[in-house]
Design an enzyme around this catalytic site. Structure first.
Site, short mmCIF file in Angstrom:
data_model
loop_
_atom_site.label_atom_id
_atom_site.label_comp_id
_atom_site.label_asym_id
_atom_site.label_seq_id
_atom_site.Cartn_x
_atom_site.Cartn_y
_atom_site.Cartn_z
N LYS A 35 0.87 -1.19 0.00
CA LYS A 35 0.00 0.00 0.00
C LYS A 35 0.90 1.23 0.00
O LYS A 35 2.11 1.14 0.12
CB LYS A 35 -0.91 -0.01 1.23
CG LYS A 35 -1.99 -1.08 1.16
CD LYS A 35 -2.97 -0.90 2.31
CE LYS A 35 -4.06 -1.96 2.31
NZ LYS A 35 -4.94 -1.81 3.46
N HIS B 62 2.51 6.39 3.02
CA HIS B 62 2.03 7.78 2.90
C HIS B 62 2.53 8.67 4.04
O HIS B 62 3.33 8.26 4.86
CB HIS B 62 0.49 7.79 2.83
CG HIS B 62 -0.17 7.17 4.03
ND1 HIS B 62 -0.17 7.77 5.25
CD2 HIS B 62 -0.83 6.00 4.17
CE1 HIS B 62 -0.82 7.01 6.12
NE2 HIS B 62 -1.22 5.92 5.49
N HIS C 222 2.53 7.63 7.67
CA HIS C 222 3.65 6.79 8.10
C HIS C 222 4.90 7.64 8.33
O HIS C 222 5.72 7.34 9.18
CB HIS C 222 3.95 5.69 7.08
CG HIS C 222 2.84 4.70 6.94
ND1 HIS C 222 2.20 4.45 5.75
CD2 HIS C 222 2.24 3.92 7.86
CE1 HIS C 222 1.26 3.55 5.95
NE2 HIS C 222 1.26 3.21 7.22
#
Length: 578
Positions: A138, A141, A144
């Protein structure tokens, strides 16, 4: 610490108040620097001594302060005693202040502020910090990124205070997304793309298969079956999953290195797929596992059957969920590390999840659930690179480096640098971290590239510039003047303000250690940089008598040392040239 001045004041107060000095130390605080000249250095809040009195029994603090001040005497340490609004104020002998502070900063080096009596009652602990935790396949982004820099700060601070810290990156490397990814790779994946840019390719495959699965039930069914095969330990499915995981971790390690961040352990949800089955059996044996009509299993946390307080711990097909795996991970870490505190750094959207996990641990009979803590943070809005939406952390790092290089190239004072890319990245990261850490972590904030790169005002660029400028002073004059130094020369208001501010460093560290908020340190360092900028203009080294020049150089060296210490705690690598 505060160079022993706080303890000296506490000892005098203890004789008058008949209280142990230890009980008074935390009531004595260094006074923030003021634009008014000659303010006192420390104050005792009378209010803090009267905490046990109820409001209607509480005497007038102004009267109490005056009575107490009358009983105190000046000595070799305290040169003046006065009273303020409910406070008794102490001014330290100026010559002693200068000599002791500078000596302590230089002697203690990176430990300055950390050896303080404020921390003397803090036993060393085993602390686990879980942070960053991106999901394989994933987007890595901005959330994080926040978890990464906040977790790193908390781990740095705890380590600096002498605790034994274990840094864990708990990857999202299991779950239904791997059913989708496995199926997606079989349909749309390319081995050479996977090897050359794994994160980007896995993300593209994941996006594509999600679209397919929404329109095509057979793709969704294949994905479900692939994940079931993973859970059952099918070798072919596990082999593909392992390849995705290994290549992703290699990429992560390379990116974390650019950030100056390391982990002691890369674990992940996958580690707990078997142990989560043991957790389900344990919940069942305690009569806590309830089956629903849909075939899922839940734990009722309300105690009275309120469905809104139920936490789902098993899917209808028997596979585990995020919450089950978090329970298994917490139990495993307690066995492995026997921690005193475990801190989870994750966005505020996960508050309910962690409340439920901690509550389930408690009702399962694990008293140490009390030692688990979630540090939540807000959302960053508006962080986009020039190419559009941010996909990966690396895009952000590349953008920072590029923009900082352009900024540095346009400034006439920029020095010739051996490695301009590395300097640009370090200055850019400082800018990013300071913008993030200036407010409360829980607050959402609007990201602004323009504000990040301002060289003036309260920015990371300004901190790095100040550090580089002070380093340059030491390089230019260091050899000639540092031996000829008479600290008694430092009586100008600008010098005294800096010394008073250096006195407060331990209190700022103490406050951050209590609430785990970096903003106290950020605010302190920005003020220190502003004070240094004013002093740099007025306290000339060139052309001053040797002993004055030496004393001023010592002062600037102390500022640079404390500035570097604070920046490193925040996760910033100070630069010596820019």
């Amino acid at each position: 610490m505060a160079c022993g001045f706080r303890r000296s004041i506490a000892c005098q107060l203890s004789r008058v108040l008949d209280l142990p000095p230890e009980n008074l130390i935390k009531s004595i605080s260094a006074i923030p620097v003021s634009k008014k000249e000659e303010v006192a250095d420390f104050q005792l809040s009378v209010d803090s001594l009267l905490e046990n009195n109820s409001d209607h029994l509480r005497p007038d603090t102004q009267v109490q302060a005056k009575k107490l001040a009358e009983k105190l005497r000046c000595d070799t340490v305290v040169s003046e005693i006065s009273t303020g609004q409910g406070t008794v104020n102490f001014k330290i002998n100026r010559e002693l202040l200068t000599k002791t502070v500078l000596q302590q900063v230089i002697e203690d080096g990176s430990k300055y502020g950390l050896k303080s009596e404020l921390f003397s009652s803090h036993p060393q602990k085993k602390i686990v910090v879980e942070f960053s935790s991106p999901n394989v396949a994933k987007k890595f982004h901005v959330g994080h990124l926040r978890s990464t820099i906040i977790g790193n700060f908390i781990a740095n601070l705890k380590e600096a205070l002498g605790h034994q810290v274990t840094r864990i990156n708990y990857l999202g490397d299991w779950g239904m997304q791997f059913g989708l990814l496995g199926t997606g790779f079989q349909l749309f994946g390319y081995e050479e793309k996977l090897q050359s840019n794994p994160l980007q390719h896995l993300f593209e495959v994941y996006v594509q298969v999600n679209k397919e699965a929404a329109d095509n039930k057979s793709v969704a069914k294949s994905a479900h079956e692939f994940f079931q095969r993973l859970e059952m330990g099918d070798m072919q499915a596990l082999s593909l999953w392992q390849k995705f995981r290994d290549l992703s971790i290699e990429e992560y390690i390379r990116i974390y290195k650019r950030l100056g961040i390391h982990f002691d352990e890369y674990s992940g949800e996958s580690f707990y797929r078997e142990k989560s089955q043991e957790v389900l059996k344990l919940l069942d044996s305690k009569g806590l596992l309830l089956k629903t009509i849909k075939g899922t299993a839940v734990v009722d946390l309300s105690g009275n059957g309120d469905p809104s307080s139920a936490c789902t711990v098993m899917r209808s097909d028997g596979t585990s969920l995020y919450a089950t795996r978090d329970l298994a991970a917490a139990i495993d870490r307690m066995d492995k590390y026997n921690f005193d505190t475990m801190i989870y750094v994750a966005d505020k959207g996960q508050q309910k999840h962690f409340q439920q996990v901690f509550q389930m641990l408690k009702i399962m009979g694990y008293d140490w659930a009390e030692r688990c803590q979630h540090v939540p943070f807000g959302v960053v809005q508006g962080m986009k690179t020039r190419r559009g939406d941010v996909t990966f952390l690396e895009d952000v790092l590349n953008e920072i480096q590029l923009r900082m290089l352009q900024n540095m190239a346009s400034i006439k004072t920029t020095k010739e640098l051996e490695n301009p890319q590395e300097t640009a990245e370090r200055v850019g990261l400082a800018a990013l971290i300071i913008q993030d850490f200036r407010g409360l972590l829980l607050s959402d904030y609007q990201f602004s590239w323009d504000r990040v790169f301002q060289s003036r005002g309260d920015t990371g660029v300004f901190l790095q510039y100040t550090h580089a400028r002070l380093h340059s002073l030491e390089e230019t004059f260091g050899c000639g003047y540092l031996n000829d130094s008479n600290t008694a020369c430092l009586q100008e208001p600008q010098s005294v303000s800096i010394l008073q501010h250096l006195l407060r460093f331990d209190e700022v560290l103490y406050r951050s250690s209590l609430d785990l908020q970096p903003r106290h340190i950020v605010s302190y360092l920005l003020t220190l940089s502003h004070l240094a900028a004013v002093a740099h203009k007025t306290l000339q080294i060139k052309g001053s008598p040797p002993e004055v020049a030496g004393a001023r150089l010592h002062l600037f060296k102390a500022v640079r040392s404390v500035l570097a210490n604070g920046m490193k705690l925040l996760g910033i690598t100070p630069v010596c040239k820019m």
